[in-house]
Design an enzyme around this catalytic site. Sequence first.
Site, PDB file in Angstrom:
ATOM      1  CG  HIS A  62      79.417  69.594  28.221  1.00 52.92           C
ATOM      2  ND1 HIS A  62      80.908  69.325  28.662  1.00 52.92           N
ATOM      3  CD2 HIS A  62      79.746  67.940  27.738  1.00 52.92           C
ATOM      4  CE1 HIS A  62      81.201  68.460  29.332  1.00 52.92           C
ATOM      5  NE2 HIS A  62      80.681  67.770  28.880  1.00 52.92           N
ATOM      6  CD  GLU A 116      77.001  64.442  27.743  1.00 55.28           C
ATOM      7  OE1 GLU A 116      76.336  64.880  28.337  1.00 55.28           O
ATOM      8  OE2 GLU A 116      78.687  64.749  27.774  1.00 55.28           O
ATOM      9  CG  HIS A 120      74.553  63.441  32.488  1.00 47.63           C
ATOM     10  ND1 HIS A 120      74.642  63.974  33.865  1.00 47.63           N
ATOM     11  CD2 HIS A 120      75.739  64.008  31.627  1.00 47.63           C
ATOM     12  CE1 HIS A 120      76.154  64.303  34.027  1.00 47.63           C
ATOM     13  NE2 HIS A 120      76.726  64.592  32.656  1.00 47.63           N
TER      14      HIS A 120
END
Length: 228
Positions: A62, A116, A120
């Site tokens: 993930h 992502e 992040h």
Amino acid sequence: MVSKFSFFIILLVLHYLAVVCISQDFDFFYFVQQWPGSYCDSDKNSCCYPTTGKPAADFGIHGLWPNYNNSSYPQNCDPTNPFDESEISDLISNMSMNWPTLACPSSSGETFWSHEWDKHGTCSESVFDQHGYFETALGLKQQTNLLQALETAGIKPGEGTHSLENIKDAIKKATGHTPWIECNQDSSGNSQLYQVYLCLDNAGSSLIECPVFPKGGKCRSEIEFPSF
Ligand SMILES: *[C@@H]1O[C@H](CO)[C@@H](O)[C@H](O)[C@H]1NC(C)=O
Ligand SMILES: *[C@@H]1O[C@H](CO)[C@@H](O)[C@H](O)[C@H]1NC(C)=O
Ligand SMILES: *[C@@H]1O[C@H](CO)[C@@H](O)[C@H](O)[C@H]1NC(C)=O
């Protein structure tokens, strides 16, 4: 000539700057893997296979998420460095296998990976460039090999339930570290193994015990591990 006293002051200032810079950084990473069977069997989201085809019946990545010890996390840290597929072109086929998107509508994965990195990954620029970020996550998936860890303990996808403790023990035994297990629910309200969190130090180099576990996503003591 610089006196000993002013040299001392300079050291103090440098030390202060270093502390300020470090405190703006992050404390550790969550490395999060998801079980596609539970993603697709959830009462919340529907799932769509990526345009590259149905993913393997294996855990998929993930993300790799910078986090603070106080449970909060930085996000969207550098809009000047957006996801750029050309920087990771050699990793794309590996990512299609190990980091597949299950979101609808069906897509190649680019939207997932770009989310992502932008949300992040940009917060870990002190440690990783884009290539390093994605390559590290791929390496961690290989290293932790969750499916094998569970199968070694006799825990296989399919019918029936497993004790949450046995699942945690199996992963701890294989990886050396205590995982956090997040569950979701199927349409009958059964608790099922959805995501596994492990922690990486803030140098991005080794797995560590998690300084803090996420909140929410609590599992019952007996959970399902549905086939995919
Ligand atoms: C958590 O720690 C970070 C870094 O020290 C800080 O920037 C943030 O404001 C803190 N958040 C909370 C909710 O305390
Ligand atoms: C994917 O990348 C990881 C990390 O570089 C590597 O360990 C693994 O062997 C690769 N897997 C495949 C199928 O190429
Ligand atoms: C965060 O927690 C880890 C583990 O408990 C600790 O080693 C580290 O020093 C902490 N970092 C900060 C900035 O407090």
